[in-house]
Motif scaffolding. Structure first.
Motif, mmCIF file in Angstrom:
data_model
loop_
_atom_site.group_PDB
_atom_site.id
_atom_site.type_symbol
_atom_site.label_atom_id
_atom_site.label_comp_id
_atom_site.label_asym_id
_atom_site.label_seq_id
_atom_site.Cartn_x
_atom_site.Cartn_y
_atom_site.Cartn_z
ATOM 1 N N CYS A 109 -63.798 -21.412 -70.090
ATOM 2 C CA CYS A 109 -64.253 -20.919 -71.396
ATOM 3 C C CYS A 109 -63.222 -21.161 -72.486
ATOM 4 N N CYS A 110 -61.925 -21.132 -72.120
ATOM 5 C CA CYS A 110 -60.889 -21.315 -73.135
ATOM 6 C C CYS A 110 -60.917 -22.715 -73.722
ATOM 7 N N LEU A 111 -61.478 -23.687 -73.005
ATOM 8 C CA LEU A 111 -61.612 -25.043 -73.525
ATOM 9 C C LEU A 111 -62.985 -25.293 -74.132
ATOM 10 N N ALA A 112 -64.019 -24.699 -73.548
ATOM 11 C CA ALA A 112 -65.384 -25.000 -73.985
ATOM 12 C C ALA A 112 -65.857 -24.131 -75.139
ATOM 13 N N ALA A 113 -65.495 -22.845 -75.142
ATOM 14 C CA ALA A 113 -66.031 -21.925 -76.159
ATOM 15 C C ALA A 113 -65.684 -22.319 -77.590
ATOM 16 N N PRO A 114 -64.480 -22.846 -77.876
ATOM 17 C CA PRO A 114 -64.178 -23.212 -79.267
ATOM 18 C C PRO A 114 -64.933 -24.444 -79.762
ATOM 19 N N ASP A 115 -65.587 -25.187 -78.878
ATOM 20 C CA ASP A 115 -66.284 -26.414 -79.264
ATOM 21 C C ASP A 115 -67.669 -26.067 -79.809
ATOM 22 N N PRO A 116 -67.942 -26.309 -81.091
ATOM 23 C CA PRO A 116 -69.233 -25.928 -81.671
ATOM 24 C C PRO A 116 -70.404 -26.747 -81.148
ATOM 25 N N THR A 117 -70.129 -27.859 -80.470
ATOM 26 C CA THR A 117 -71.219 -28.686 -79.943
ATOM 27 C C THR A 117 -71.706 -28.207 -78.587
ATOM 28 N N LEU A 118 -70.966 -27.257 -77.987
ATOM 29 C CA LEU A 118 -71.306 -26.793 -76.647
ATOM 30 C C LEU A 118 -71.917 -25.402 -76.704
ATOM 31 N N GLU A 119 -72.818 -25.133 -75.765
ATOM 32 C CA GLU A 119 -73.476 -23.831 -75.672
ATOM 33 C C GLU A 119 -73.445 -23.370 -74.219
ATOM 34 N N ARG A 120 -73.117 -22.084 -74.030
ATOM 35 C CA ARG A 120 -73.089 -21.542 -72.668
ATOM 36 C C ARG A 120 -74.491 -21.168 -72.226
ATOM 37 N N VAL A 121 -74.835 -21.537 -71.006
ATOM 38 C CA VAL A 121 -76.164 -21.281 -70.450
ATOM 39 C C VAL A 121 -76.022 -20.748 -69.026
ATOM 40 N N PRO A 122 -77.069 -20.091 -68.514
ATOM 41 C CA PRO A 122 -78.177 -19.480 -69.253
ATOM 42 C C PRO A 122 -77.674 -18.285 -70.070
ATOM 43 N N ARG A 123 -78.456 -17.862 -71.038
ATOM 44 C CA ARG A 123 -78.066 -16.721 -71.851
ATOM 45 C C ARG A 123 -77.928 -15.473 -70.978
ATOM 46 N N GLY A 124 -76.828 -14.750 -71.148
ATOM 47 C CA GLY A 124 -76.613 -13.518 -70.396
ATOM 48 C C GLY A 124 -76.033 -13.708 -69.021
ATOM 49 N N ALA A 125 -75.766 -14.946 -68.622
ATOM 50 C CA ALA A 125 -75.212 -15.184 -67.281
ATOM 51 C C ALA A 125 -73.774 -14.684 -67.217
ATOM 52 N N PRO A 126 -73.367 -14.050 -66.118
ATOM 53 C CA PRO A 126 -71.983 -13.570 -66.000
ATOM 54 C C PRO A 126 -71.018 -14.738 -65.841
#
Length: 253
Positions: free
Chosen positions: A195-212
């Motif tokens: 997450c520390c590498l992916a979350a700051p990237d505005p082109t990326l989205e975490r899926v599925p919504r609400g997943a731990p």
């Protein structure tokens, strides 16, 4: 004049004399290593070389910033940094300090959990518009995924961030976190990323919504004797300070 090897259809094999030499040589090596470790443990000099082993990602986000801070106070300490997924042998002084995702094993090794890194499933927004957003609990059937090589970080090969890979297409396997992040950015598929590498990237989205998130513990590993060495202690302190500074950033991105 003793014959140490004999040639067989499968290659060279040790003779009885060779086996005896190997046993004696291993005992000699262990004695030398013990002497080195004890000498290092008595070293109070805040100068010299410290070997650090880490994964590519931990080397980038933990080790290098820690060394930048360390240089300001202890410029005489030099570092050899070895990155990769192959595990080095701390007991044999292939490294003085290692950052690992697994708890160390071995009577001569010391380790303490210094933090955690969170991983989540990410994809580009363009991929999700084209292929649809996964629904929590429904698995990743029909999706393209990029994954770590089997055995990397001990992740289960049958799922990705808690979602089943049944009927998903594995389009890439790699042992490199950086390659995995870039593959997801290129739109190759969904991947489990730090997450520390992916979350700051505005082109990326975490899926599925609400997943731990999945948390991996980060362990600082060193030899019992070497950890008393002054320069190793200050390097360890710098690494721990950096992990504390990162704090929630490593866990939440």
């Amino acid at each position: 004049g003793a014959k140490l090897f004999t040639r067989t259809p499968d290659g060279l094999a040790l003779t009885t004399a060779g086996e005896a030499m190997r046993t004696a040589s291993e005992e000699m090596e262990q004695a030398v290593l013990r002497g080195e470790q004890q000498a290092l443990g008595a070293d109070r000099n805040l100068a010299g070389l410290v070997r650090i082993a880490a994964t590519e990602m931990l080397g980038e986000v933990v080790v290098l910033p820690a060394l930048r801070a360390l240089r300001a106070t202890h410029p005489q300490i030099r570092v050899d940094l070895v990155v990769g997924t192959a595990r080095v042998d701390v007991a044999r002084r292939e490294a003085d300090v290692a950052l690992r995702y697994v708890r160390p094993e071995g009577a001569d090794l010391m380790g303490r959990r210094a933090g955690s890194v969170a991983f989540g499933a990410y994809a580009t927004q363009a991929y999700l518009v084209k292929r649809g957003r996964p629904v929590r609990g429904a698995g990743l059937a029909g999706h393209d995924v990029v994954v770590y090589d089997v055995g990397i970080r001990n992740w289960r090969s049958g799922d990705l961030a808690g979602e089943s890979l049944h009927n998903a297409r594995v389009v890439l396997r790699t042992n490199s976190t950086r390659m995995l992040v870039q593959a997801v950015r290129e739109g190759l598929g969904i991947g489990a990323l730090p997450c520390c590498l992916a979350a700051p990237d505005p082109t990326l989205e975490r899926v599925p919504r609400g997943a731990p998130l999945e948390l991996d513990g980060v362990w600082l590993v060193m030899h019992r004797d070497v950890q008393r060495t002054a320069r190793v202690r200050v390097v360890i302190a710098a690494l721990e300070a950096r992990l504390t500074q990162l704090g929630r950033a490593l866990v939440e991105g």
